[in-house]
Design an enzyme around this catalytic site. Structure first.
Site, PDB file in Angstrom:
ATOM      1  N   ASN A 108       0.989  -0.905  -0.087  1.00 49.35           N
ATOM      2  CA  ASN A 108       0.099  -0.353   0.106  1.00 49.35           C
ATOM      3  C   ASN A 108       0.604   1.222   0.190  1.00 49.35           C
ATOM      4  OD1 ASN A 108      -2.687  -1.420  -0.120  1.00 49.35           O
ATOM      5  ND2 ASN A 108      -2.548  -2.014   2.795  1.00 49.35           N
ATOM      6  N   HIS A 127       5.823  -0.459  -2.670  1.00 42.05           N
ATOM      7  CA  HIS A 127       5.673   0.119  -4.049  1.00 42.05           C
ATOM      8  C   HIS A 127       5.240   1.396  -3.407  1.00 42.05           C
ATOM      9  CE1 HIS A 127       2.912  -3.460  -5.172  1.00 42.05           C
ATOM     10  NE2 HIS A 127       4.131  -3.558  -5.450  1.00 42.05           N
ATOM     11  N   CYS A 169      12.269  20.148  -7.259  1.00 44.90           N
ATOM     12  CA  CYS A 169      13.870  19.719  -6.944  1.00 44.90           C
ATOM     13  C   CYS A 169      14.126  20.638  -6.465  1.00 44.90           C
ATOM     14  CB  CYS A 169      14.611  18.537  -7.295  1.00 44.90           C
ATOM     15  SG  CYS A 169      16.037  18.393  -7.003  1.00 44.90           S
ATOM     16  N   GLY A 211      -5.216  -9.167   2.843  1.00 41.76           N
ATOM     17  CA  GLY A 211      -5.540  -8.689   1.936  1.00 41.76           C
ATOM     18  C   GLY A 211      -5.275  -8.013   0.485  1.00 41.76           C
ATOM     19  N   GLU A 239     -12.413 -12.599  -0.388  1.00 46.39           N
ATOM     20  CA  GLU A 239     -12.663 -13.700  -0.974  1.00 46.39           C
ATOM     21  C   GLU A 239     -11.585 -14.659  -1.234  1.00 46.39           C
ATOM     22  OE1 GLU A 239     -13.223 -10.451  -4.611  1.00 46.39           O
ATOM     23  OE2 GLU A 239     -14.201 -11.438  -3.595  1.00 46.39           O
TER      24      GLU A 239
END
Ligand code: ZN
Length: 273
Positions: A108, A127, A169, A211, A239
């Site tokens: 996440n 990530h 920057c 999850g 699921e």
């Protein structure tokens, strides 16, 4: 809680190795964070509807940095308005109890684990984190975005000059970029701690998967490696998924179907019992 799961968690809780927790979008669902992969992920620029896998790319940023930044500031606004839920809080309790015998690997980018209280040292954001930016020209490492940048950003707002100026920057004057792994980029250790995440399984007492359905490469490698090395494996998901199938086949695997905000606190309580 079924006896087999309780036994597995009691053994893992007493084992000397680290408990490795891998989280994906499912843990943030109860906090109201959409996956940005389904229909809610569409983003209109001019007359074109973009899907996330086309917008969250280096090539899109090279062509239209202002539009890509507007999308990320909107997403950041959604995340700033969300609050960590009971599943996030349970993992903070687990880190506080186990210290260095705890590793959190998260797909996440919403930053909710750190906001809940997990430490950057024990949290591998493989990530990235959309509350951070770094020089697109690779001047240096990620820095936090100004606190209010993106708060309440509506879907149709374009980048204004003042915001664009804040996304430059300080060292070279070029664009900053979101500190997130794009679809046309590869994992690395320097930005995304890829090697640390893969290495975390060495001697692990447990891999707890929360999850995530196994759509991306690093999570698949972790779950496959855990099953191959007989690391106890608990897979929680709303699921059935490729990961629940792996856990169901594993010698020491258990599947937990349900909401992360309900199931993770129970799992952590059993680990700490
Ligand atoms: Zn720079």
């Amino acid at each position: 809680m079924e006896a087999r799961l309780r036994d597995l968690l009691a053994r893992a809780g007493a084992a000397p190795g680290p408990v490795v927790v891998l989280t994906g979008a499912g843990i943030s669902a109860a906090s109201g964070i959409p996956t940005f992969r389904g229909p809610e992920g569409y983003w209109r620029i001019g007359s074109v509807n973009y899907r996330p896998e086309h917008l969250a790319t280096r090539s899109a940023f090279e062509r239209m940095p202002e539009s890509v930044w507007a999308w990320y500031l909107y997403r950041r606004g959604v995340c700033l308005a969300a609050v960590p839920n009971a599943a996030h809080r349970a993992l903070v309790e687990l880190e506080r109890a186990r210290g260095e015998r705890f590793v959190l690997v998260t797909q996440n980018v919403d930053g909710l684990h750190l906001r809940a209280g997990n430490t950057p040292a024990r949290t591998l954001q493989v990530h990235g984190n959309l509350h951070f930016a770094r020089c697109f020209g690779a001047c240096g490492g990620p820095l936090p975005l100004p606190a209010e940048l993106g708060a309440g950003w509506p879907r149709d707002r374009e980048l204004d000059p003042a915001t664009a100026a804040a996304l430059r920057c300080a060292r070279c004057g070029g664009w900053l970029r979101p500190h997130v792994l794009w679809f046309d980029e590869c994992y690395d250790e320097a930005n995304y701690r890829f090697d640390s995440a893969l290495g975390s399984l060495g001697g692990a007492a447990l891999l707890l998967v929360v999850g995530t359905a196994g759509a991306t490469n690093l999570p698949s490698q972790l779950v496959t490696a855990a099953a191959a090395r007989n690391v106890p494996l608990v897979v929680q998901n709303l699921e059935p998924s490729p990961f629940t199938a792996t856990a169901a086949r594993a010698r020491d695997g258990v599947v937990v179907l349900g909401e992360a905000a309900d199931e993770v606190p129970r799992i952590v309580a059993a680990l700490l019992a």
